[in-house]
Scaffold this active site. Structure first.
Site, PDB file in Angstrom:
ATOM      1  N   GLY A  49      31.017  44.132  39.980  1.00 54.68           N
ATOM      2  CA  GLY A  49      31.553  42.816  40.305  1.00 54.68           C
ATOM      3  C   GLY A  49      32.947  42.999  40.854  1.00 54.68           C
ATOM      4  O   GLY A  49      33.509  44.109  40.801  1.00 54.68           O
ATOM      5  N   GLN A  54      41.600  40.788  43.120  1.00 58.97           N
ATOM      6  CA  GLN A  54      41.561  42.240  43.335  1.00 58.97           C
ATOM      7  C   GLN A  54      41.678  42.612  44.815  1.00 58.97           C
ATOM      8  O   GLN A  54      41.966  43.763  45.136  1.00 58.97           O
ATOM      9  CB  GLN A  54      40.262  42.830  42.772  1.00 58.97           C
ATOM     10  CG  GLN A  54      40.212  42.826  41.256  1.00 58.97           C
ATOM     11  CD  GLN A  54      38.947  43.497  40.761  1.00 58.97           C
ATOM     12  OE1 GLN A  54      37.901  42.868  40.663  1.00 58.97           O
ATOM     13  NE2 GLN A  54      39.028  44.792  40.492  1.00 58.97           N
ATOM     14  N   CYS A 103      37.071  49.784  35.900  1.00 58.22           N
ATOM     15  CA  CYS A 103      37.489  48.701  36.779  1.00 58.22           C
ATOM     16  C   CYS A 103      37.960  49.282  38.107  1.00 58.22           C
ATOM     17  O   CYS A 103      38.677  50.281  38.109  1.00 58.22           O
ATOM     18  CB  CYS A 103      38.617  47.915  36.117  1.00 58.22           C
ATOM     19  SG  CYS A 103      39.251  46.569  37.134  1.00 58.22           S
ATOM     20  N   LEU A 104      37.557  48.650  39.202  1.00 64.18           N
ATOM     21  CA  LEU A 104      37.971  49.120  40.529  1.00 64.18           C
ATOM     22  C   LEU A 104      39.483  49.110  40.680  1.00 64.18           C
ATOM     23  O   LEU A 104      40.028  49.864  41.475  1.00 64.18           O
ATOM     24  CB  LEU A 104      37.338  48.246  41.619  1.00 64.18           C
ATOM     25  CG  LEU A 104      35.807  48.272  41.715  1.00 64.18           C
ATOM     26  CD1 LEU A 104      35.321  47.230  42.715  1.00 64.18           C
ATOM     27  CD2 LEU A 104      35.311  49.658  42.097  1.00 64.18           C
ATOM     28  N   HIS A 145      34.277  40.288  32.122  1.00 61.17           N
ATOM     29  CA  HIS A 145      35.261  41.135  32.806  1.00 61.17           C
ATOM     30  C   HIS A 145      35.776  40.431  34.065  1.00 61.17           C
ATOM     31  O   HIS A 145      36.985  40.420  34.316  1.00 61.17           O
ATOM     32  CB  HIS A 145      34.587  42.474  33.146  1.00 61.17           C
ATOM     33  CG  HIS A 145      35.445  43.456  33.875  1.00 61.17           C
ATOM     34  ND1 HIS A 145      35.847  44.652  33.316  1.00 61.17           N
ATOM     35  CD2 HIS A 145      35.956  43.439  35.131  1.00 61.17           C
ATOM     36  CE1 HIS A 145      36.596  45.308  34.202  1.00 61.17           C
ATOM     37  NE2 HIS A 145      36.667  44.599  35.321  1.00 61.17           N
ATOM     38  N   GLU A 146      34.865  39.838  34.846  1.00 62.66           N
ATOM     39  CA  GLU A 146      35.281  39.209  36.111  1.00 62.66           C
ATOM     40  C   GLU A 146      36.094  37.934  35.855  1.00 62.66           C
ATOM     41  O   GLU A 146      37.087  37.683  36.541  1.00 62.66           O
ATOM     42  CB  GLU A 146      34.070  38.919  37.008  1.00 62.66           C
ATOM     43  CG  GLU A 146      33.281  40.153  37.442  1.00 62.66           C
ATOM     44  CD  GLU A 146      34.145  41.300  37.968  1.00 62.66           C
ATOM     45  OE1 GLU A 146      35.181  41.036  38.594  1.00 62.66           O
ATOM     46  OE2 GLU A 146      33.776  42.463  37.718  1.00 62.66           O
ATOM     47  N   HIS A 149      39.582  38.763  34.985  1.00 62.67           N
ATOM     48  CA  HIS A 149      40.421  39.038  36.166  1.00 62.67           C
ATOM     49  C   HIS A 149      41.073  37.755  36.671  1.00 62.67           C
ATOM     50  O   HIS A 149      42.255  37.736  37.008  1.00 62.67           O
ATOM     51  CB  HIS A 149      39.573  39.627  37.302  1.00 62.67           C
ATOM     52  CG  HIS A 149      39.465  41.112  37.283  1.00 62.67           C
ATOM     53  ND1 HIS A 149      40.550  41.945  37.326  1.00 62.67           N
ATOM     54  CD2 HIS A 149      38.378  41.927  37.245  1.00 62.67           C
ATOM     55  CE1 HIS A 149      40.137  43.210  37.310  1.00 62.67           C
ATOM     56  NE2 HIS A 149      38.823  43.223  37.261  1.00 62.67           N
TER      57      HIS A 149
HETATM   58 ZN    ZN Z   1      37.672  44.914  37.117  1.00 64.10          ZN
END
Ligand code: ZN
Length: 191
Positions: A49, A54, A103-104, A145-146, A149
């Site tokens: 995701g 981000q 996480c990216l 998680h998303e 963010h």
């Molecule tokens: Zn993340």
């Protein structure tokens, strides 16, 4: 469409609550382009995701998608592409599960944290239609998680620092036990 640069931990954008998107704004070329870019960026980076902040856009837009055999998270149950606008999450029980996440925006780090096992997620889709779905297990974790963010929260805030590991060290020391545990969970949930 284009693959956007993913900002890393330390960028203040990741730490600010993002703003709601108005219903009129959803159909705008800017928001529709952002959604397409999020999809392309997520797929190019093999995430599960990605949230708009981000890629530098402080709005409440995120996507979730887990392909079969996702390269970063092969143990996650598949989840179809879901575009979340102004999402909110309501835990449905007190039950928590321990999930190891990455996480990216947090390069080469993983950690273990607790997430709600079962949630209801409410959101607008990219047509502006209101939707409501129940998610469980690792899939519920991905949604949490998303949405975190979009509230300026990263998994490292919730994780036990003692569990932090690079991806290589996770593979070496934690992966087998974690994958065994989530395989049992996936089975119990029929995921
Ligand atoms: Zn993340």
């Amino acid at each position: 469409m284009s693959v956007r640069k993913v900002v890393a931990i330390g960028d203040p954008l990741l730490r600010r609550r993002t703003r709601e998107v108005s219903p009129e704004e959803i159909a705008s070329p800017e928001i529709q382009q952002l959604i397409d870019d999020l999809v392309e960026t997520k797929r190019a980076t093999h995430g599960a995701g990605i949230a708009a902040n981000q890629v530098g856009e402080p709005v409440r837009v995120a996507i979730v998608e887990v392909e079969e055999d996702n390269r970063r998270y092969p143990y996650k149950p598949p989840e179809p592409l879901t575009v979340l606008i102004n999402p909110t999450i309501e835990p449905l029980t007190d039950e928590m599960i321990e999930i190891n996440e990455g996480c990216l925006s947090v390069p080469d780090l993983r950690g273990t944290l607790r997430r709600h096992l079962e949630i209801r997620v409410r959101y607008l889709d990219r047509e502006g239609t209101g939707r409501e779905e129940v998610k469980r297990g690792l899939t519920a974790g991905t949604y949490q998680h998303e949405v975190d963010h979009l509230d300026g929260i990263l998994f490292v805030d919730r994780a036990d620092p003692q569990t932090f590991a690079t991806w290589e060290q996770f593979d070496r020391h934690q992966r087998d036990e974690f994958v065994r545990r989530v395989a049992r969970l996936n089975e119990e949930l029929g995921a």
